[in-house]
Design an enzyme around this catalytic site. Structure first.
Site, PDB file in Angstrom:
ATOM      1  N   CYS A   7      -6.246   3.585  -4.330  1.00 45.05           N
ATOM      2  CA  CYS A   7      -5.124   3.423  -3.404  1.00 45.05           C
ATOM      3  C   CYS A   7      -4.332   4.729  -3.259  1.00 45.05           C
ATOM      4  O   CYS A   7      -4.450   5.631  -4.092  1.00 45.05           O
ATOM      5  CB  CYS A   7      -4.211   2.297  -3.898  1.00 45.05           C
ATOM      6  SG  CYS A   7      -3.163   1.643  -2.579  1.00 45.05           S
ATOM      7  N   ASP A 126       0.683  -6.424  -9.996  1.00 48.28           N
ATOM      8  CA  ASP A 126       1.198  -5.077 -10.235  1.00 48.28           C
ATOM      9  C   ASP A 126       2.414  -5.171 -11.160  1.00 48.28           C
ATOM     10  O   ASP A 126       3.047  -6.215 -11.278  1.00 48.28           O
ATOM     11  CB  ASP A 126       1.595  -4.462  -8.876  1.00 48.28           C
ATOM     12  CG  ASP A 126       1.723  -2.948  -8.915  1.00 48.28           C
ATOM     13  OD1 ASP A 126       1.515  -2.332  -9.976  1.00 48.28           O
ATOM     14  OD2 ASP A 126       2.043  -2.370  -7.856  1.00 48.28           O
TER      15      ASP A 126
HETATM   16  O1  LIG Z   1       1.961   4.147  -3.916  1.00 52.13           O
HETATM   17  C1  LIG Z   1       3.087   3.954  -3.481  1.00 52.13           C
HETATM   18  O2  LIG Z   1       3.895   4.890  -3.343  1.00 52.13           O
HETATM   19  C2  LIG Z   1       3.536   2.574  -3.124  1.00 52.13           C
HETATM   20  C3  LIG Z   1       4.770   2.398  -2.551  1.00 52.13           C
HETATM   21  C4  LIG Z   1       5.199   1.135  -2.228  1.00 52.13           C
HETATM   22  C5  LIG Z   1       4.416   0.039  -2.472  1.00 52.13           C
HETATM   23  C6  LIG Z   1       3.178   0.191  -3.060  1.00 52.13           C
HETATM   24  C7  LIG Z   1       2.738   1.452  -3.388  1.00 52.13           C
HETATM   25  N1  LIG Z   1       1.536   1.648  -4.019  1.00 52.13           N
HETATM   26  C8  LIG Z   1       0.735   0.576  -4.447  1.00 52.13           C
HETATM   27  C9  LIG Z   1      -0.439   1.106  -5.153  1.00 52.13           C
HETATM   28  O3  LIG Z   1      -0.904   2.169  -4.849  1.00 52.13           O
HETATM   29  C10 LIG Z   1      -1.134   0.344  -6.171  1.00 52.13           C
HETATM   30  O4  LIG Z   1      -1.718  -0.719  -5.465  1.00 52.13           O
HETATM   31  C11 LIG Z   1      -0.360  -0.194  -7.344  1.00 52.13           C
HETATM   32  O5  LIG Z   1       1.016  -0.202  -7.114  1.00 52.13           O
HETATM   33  C12 LIG Z   1      -0.692   0.534  -8.606  1.00 52.13           C
HETATM   34  O6  LIG Z   1      -0.171   1.812  -8.610  1.00 52.13           O
HETATM   35  P1  LIG Z   1      -0.304   2.717  -9.920  1.00 52.13           P
HETATM   36  O7  LIG Z   1       0.474   2.076 -11.020  1.00 52.13           O
HETATM   37  O8  LIG Z   1       0.242   4.050  -9.528  1.00 52.13           O
HETATM   38  O9  LIG Z   1      -1.773   2.809 -10.225  1.00 52.13           O
END
Ligand SMILES: O=C(O)c1ccccc1NCC(=O)[C@H](O)[C@H](O)COP(=O)(O)O
Length: 207
Positions: A7, A126
């Site tokens: 993502c 999440d």
């Molecule tokens: O990535 C972002 O900035 C974001 C902002 C607002 C809502 C969702 C967002 N990202 C979601 C993701 O990329 C992932 O699905 C998930 O949140 C896991 O992220 P991570 O802990 O960084 O792997």
């Protein structure tokens, strides 16, 4: 085999590397306050260059119908990920395949939420961090996830090449999702981490 979604993709190079390395789905963030935000036109240009077996996922946070339509009308391949407080009725109203993201607030009853979002193709779990809708890089207590569910579960939140193997064996999700854990900087992926994450998730040997 477990599916992997990478993502927060903002450029074609990162998307193609993830796919060549074994990613199944590629996520694009259409939340304008995110450092991983991508313009709809650029995202649709990238999606048009992806192989047909890849699932492109369009992520929104409490977006208007016109914002969602502006993206998904550009290509029939999109799966939508609702990452805000969208109701089941709102999610269903688009008539597209969707993932509902649930942030693991302490009081959240997953059994109740699974029943509410029965129309979702999958439920993404999440971490919850007040004031931050996603991409927190934080892990939640995987023990809170019911062992059986009618909805396919996508595990997210603070996953990295170092913890993904344990996450997969503890939770046995349908898929895993990562953003920050495979980045060089916000919006730019680290190819070594992307490859290591996918190989660890799928139990592949690097030899
Ligand atoms: O990535 C972002 O900035 C974001 C902002 C607002 C809502 C969702 C967002 N990202 C979601 C993701 O990329 C992932 O699905 C998930 O949140 C896991 O992220 P991570 O802990 O960084 O792997």
């Amino acid at each position: 085999m477990i599916r992997v979604k990478i993502c927060g993709i903002t450029n074609l190079e990162d998307a193609l590397f993830a796919i060549e390395t074994g990613a199944d789905a590629i996520g694009f963030v259409f939340y304008s306050k995110s450092p991983r935000y991508i313009e709809p036109n650029l995202a649709n240009e990238i999606v048009n260059q992806l192989p047909p077996f890849i699932t492109p996922v369009a992520l929104f946070v409490n977006a208007s119908a016109s914002e969602v339509d502006a993206v998904v009308s550009g290509n029939s391949r999109w799966v939508v990920q609702f990452h805000g407080d969208e109701s089941p009725k709102e999610c269903d109203s688009y008539g597209v395949s969707y993932i509902k993201a649930l942030r693991m607030k302490p009081e959240l009853d997953l059994r109740v939420e699974f029943d509410r979002y029965i129309g979702a193709s999958a439920i993404l779990l999440d971490a919850y961090k007040p004031g931050v809708p996603g991409g927190t890089g934080e892990v939640f207590d995987w023990g809170r996830i019911p062992k059986s569910s009618n909805n396919p579960i996508i595990l997210a939140g603070g996953l990295t090449p170092s913890n993904i193997s344990q996450a997969v064996s503890s939770v046995s999700p349908y898929a895993v999702d990562v953003s920050g854990g495979v980045e060089l900087a916000k919006g730019k992926k680290d190819f070594v981490k992307v490859r290591d994450f996918i190989f660890e998730a799928k139990g592949w040997s690097k030899k």
